[in-house]
Design a protein around this motif. Structure first.
Motif, short mmCIF file in Angstrom:
data_model
loop_
_atom_site.label_atom_id
_atom_site.label_comp_id
_atom_site.label_asym_id
_atom_site.label_seq_id
_atom_site.Cartn_x
_atom_site.Cartn_y
_atom_site.Cartn_z
N MET A 1 0.84 -1.19 0.00
CA MET A 1 0.00 0.00 0.00
C MET A 1 0.88 1.25 0.00
O MET A 1 1.79 1.39 0.81
N LYS A 2 0.58 2.15 -0.90
CA LYS A 2 1.35 3.39 -0.99
C LYS A 2 0.80 4.44 -0.04
O LYS A 2 -0.38 4.48 0.25
N LYS A 3 1.72 5.27 0.44
CA LYS A 3 1.36 6.43 1.25
C LYS A 3 1.82 7.66 0.49
O LYS A 3 2.65 7.56 -0.42
N TYR A 4 1.31 8.80 0.90
CA TYR A 4 1.70 10.05 0.27
C TYR A 4 2.59 10.85 1.21
O TYR A 4 2.32 10.95 2.40
N VAL A 60 5.11 22.40 -2.23
CA VAL A 60 5.57 21.05 -1.90
C VAL A 60 5.25 20.09 -3.04
O VAL A 60 4.29 20.30 -3.79
N ALA A 61 6.05 19.06 -3.14
CA ALA A 61 5.79 17.96 -4.06
C ALA A 61 5.14 16.83 -3.27
O ALA A 61 5.44 16.63 -2.10
N VAL A 62 4.27 16.13 -3.94
CA VAL A 62 3.61 14.97 -3.35
C VAL A 62 4.21 13.73 -4.01
O VAL A 62 4.20 13.60 -5.23
N TRP A 63 4.76 12.86 -3.18
CA TRP A 63 5.34 11.60 -3.63
C TRP A 63 4.48 10.45 -3.14
O TRP A 63 4.05 10.46 -1.98
N ALA A 64 4.28 9.45 -3.98
CA ALA A 64 3.69 8.18 -3.54
C ALA A 64 4.87 7.29 -3.15
O ALA A 64 5.80 7.08 -3.94
N VAL A 65 4.87 6.82 -1.91
CA VAL A 65 6.00 6.04 -1.39
C VAL A 65 5.53 4.69 -0.85
O VAL A 65 4.41 4.54 -0.39
N THR A 66 6.45 3.73 -0.90
CA THR A 66 6.20 2.41 -0.34
C THR A 66 6.65 2.40 1.12
O THR A 66 7.28 3.36 1.60
#
Length: 159
Positions: A1-4, A60-66
């Protein structure tokens, strides 16, 4: 599941994030309203953080992270000793579609008690590359440095 994850400093730098968090994907950008950039630090150096400030905003940049990416970020940010994490509700604009999306995202905020201080040229350059990577105006970094100088003077006078 990815988080932001919300990046506002050196983690805007796509090349740097590629090494640290190889599975992270930049998904969007947002202006965080009522926050302000400032450099604070410790014996190892001075780094960006954001602090509540009505009337200001921070790109800000939004990254999808594991989960693995988040663990790497935790180590890099010195979580939970140097930085803490907070979750913010945001509406970001997608990089590919320009559509708005509402999510909850975590952000690192420097823990209280760290004095204002000026960053190294290397750190500023790394952040500036990140600002350019996402199309943000690097003048915001110069503004943060000027504001940091003001806070440093105030802290000296209080001490």
């Amino acid at each position: 599941m990815k988080k932001y994850y919300l990046a506002y400093g050196s983690n805007l730098n796509r090349e740097q994030m590629g090494y640290r968090c190889p599975n992270a994907q930049p998904v969007g950008t947002v202006q965080l309203e009522s926050w302000r950039l400032i450099f604070r630090g410790s014996g190892t150096g001075n780094y960006l953080t954001i602090e509540p400030a009505p009337g200001y905003s921070v790109p800000v940049a939004v990254w999808a992270v594991t989960k693995a990416d988040e663990a790497a970020l935790d180590r890099y940010e010195g979580f939970p000793v140097f930085y803490r994490k907070e979750t913010l509700p945001i509406t970001y604009t997608g990089l590919k579609t320009a559509q708005e999306r509402q999510v909850e995202a975590f952000v690192y905020l420097m823990n209280d008690g760290h004095p204002a201080g000026l960053p190294t040229t290397r750190y500023m350059d790394t952040c500036e590359v990140g600002y350019r990577d996402f199309g943000f105006d690097p003048e915001a970094l110069l503004g943060a440095r000027a504001y940091t100088r003001e806070v440093m003077a105030l802290e000296r006078n209080e001490g």
